[in-house]
Design an enzyme around this catalytic site. Sequence first.
Site, mmCIF file in Angstrom:
data_model
loop_
_atom_site.group_PDB
_atom_site.id
_atom_site.type_symbol
_atom_site.label_atom_id
_atom_site.label_comp_id
_atom_site.label_asym_id
_atom_site.label_seq_id
_atom_site.Cartn_x
_atom_site.Cartn_y
_atom_site.Cartn_z
ATOM 1 N N GLU A 122 0.831 -1.228 0.016
ATOM 2 C CA GLU A 122 -0.015 -0.047 -0.020
ATOM 3 C C GLU A 122 0.909 1.246 -0.100
ATOM 4 O OE1 GLU A 122 -3.881 -1.883 2.136
ATOM 5 O OE2 GLU A 122 -2.901 -0.120 3.421
ATOM 6 N N GLY A 331 33.179 -3.284 -20.099
ATOM 7 C CA GLY A 331 33.674 -1.976 -20.256
ATOM 8 C C GLY A 331 32.767 -1.011 -20.507
ATOM 9 N N GLU A 355 8.881 -8.423 -2.447
ATOM 10 C CA GLU A 355 8.514 -9.640 -1.832
ATOM 11 C C GLU A 355 9.285 -9.646 -0.345
ATOM 12 O OE1 GLU A 355 6.303 -13.031 -2.554
ATOM 13 O OE2 GLU A 355 6.574 -11.371 -3.661
ATOM 14 N N THR A 357 11.662 -6.680 1.778
ATOM 15 C CA THR A 357 13.001 -6.149 1.578
ATOM 16 C C THR A 357 14.226 -6.979 2.024
ATOM 17 O OG1 THR A 357 13.385 -4.801 3.539
ATOM 18 C CG2 THR A 357 12.555 -3.682 1.526
#
Length: 372
Positions: A122, A331, A355, A357
């Site tokens: 949310e 590179g 999912e 932290t």
Amino acid sequence: MTSIHEEFREQVRRLAEEAIKPHAAVVDDEARFPVASIDAYKALELNGLPFPEALGGGSGDLLSQVIAIEEIARVCASSALVLFIPWAALTPLVWFGSDALKRKIVPSVAAGQCGASFCLTEPGGGSDLPGLKTRAERVSDGWLLNGQKRFISNVGWSDWYAVLARISEKQFGVFMVHRDDPGFSIGRHERKMGMRGSPTADILLEDCLIPDDRVVGDPGKGYEYMMQTLTYTRPLVSAQALGLAQGALDEAVRYTSERTQFKSKVSRFQMVRGMVADMAIAVEAARSILYRAVDIAGANDDRARCFASMAKTFCTDTAMSVTTDAIQLHGGYGYMKDYPVERMMRDAKVTQIWEGTNQIQRLLVAKYVYQD
């Protein structure tokens, strides 16, 4: 791992190389939904891999699911995400829902005709599930949902949305919301750093009326259902990250084997070989801990949640470090969109965030270690 799993891996790898990889760069560059990948999955019936055969699925075990996501993410992490989000979204339904509700929803998703989305996060946060604000109020003809869910994957393609909502101070329910339900709407689509092939947006619930038969199981046990589901879905996120790491390692080996500097292949330089060795070690270590977590989950071991968090943390951290090193080994070319490692690094970053932290995962591991 059995010979059947190895044969399945080869089948998915061929599919990924032939039908998914050619579109991966365009999917990312144009933020295009990977329709070609969804169509390709039908050849191996991957859309319904984890679902019961009685519901049109393949009854594939967790290791098969992890292998499929790993191999697809090697070439296109967005396509892997689009595949496993419906698996995650319908897990509470398959495990705890009524037979009638399963028959209503699962077959069309298993056939790849539509998607399903997992709705937890949310605007106020994602890891703090007990603090969520979305509410479901019991009314005479069902449940009235009000709230906002953020960063929802596969928005638009999904017909069904598994929404966790508060029904009292300490109780939560899981509700199956359809995109055509009155009061359901979709917010602005996010402009993302990576995983650009999977559309992401908020869903808005404004007096969204859900009939009683769309509640998953016991309406007071939704939080428990979601916790069990996350123990299952974290290995899938881990597999996606592992696939990204393996894909980046493959690209780095290919590039350094072909690139010449100072009249020698770059792959002959000692510091390059040291970097590649460290990358290979990290990838294999990540694969080992992930498959160990899968074994423990399959045995209904009480360590499953801890090992799922270990795998999620290690695999996603490995994905970030290996993709970053792969760019270094390319590179200046690694910084250009002409090479897939640039996309892989952008895709890898979010795996450390969603999912749960990796900071939250470490707290879960420590809680298990201390037994508190």
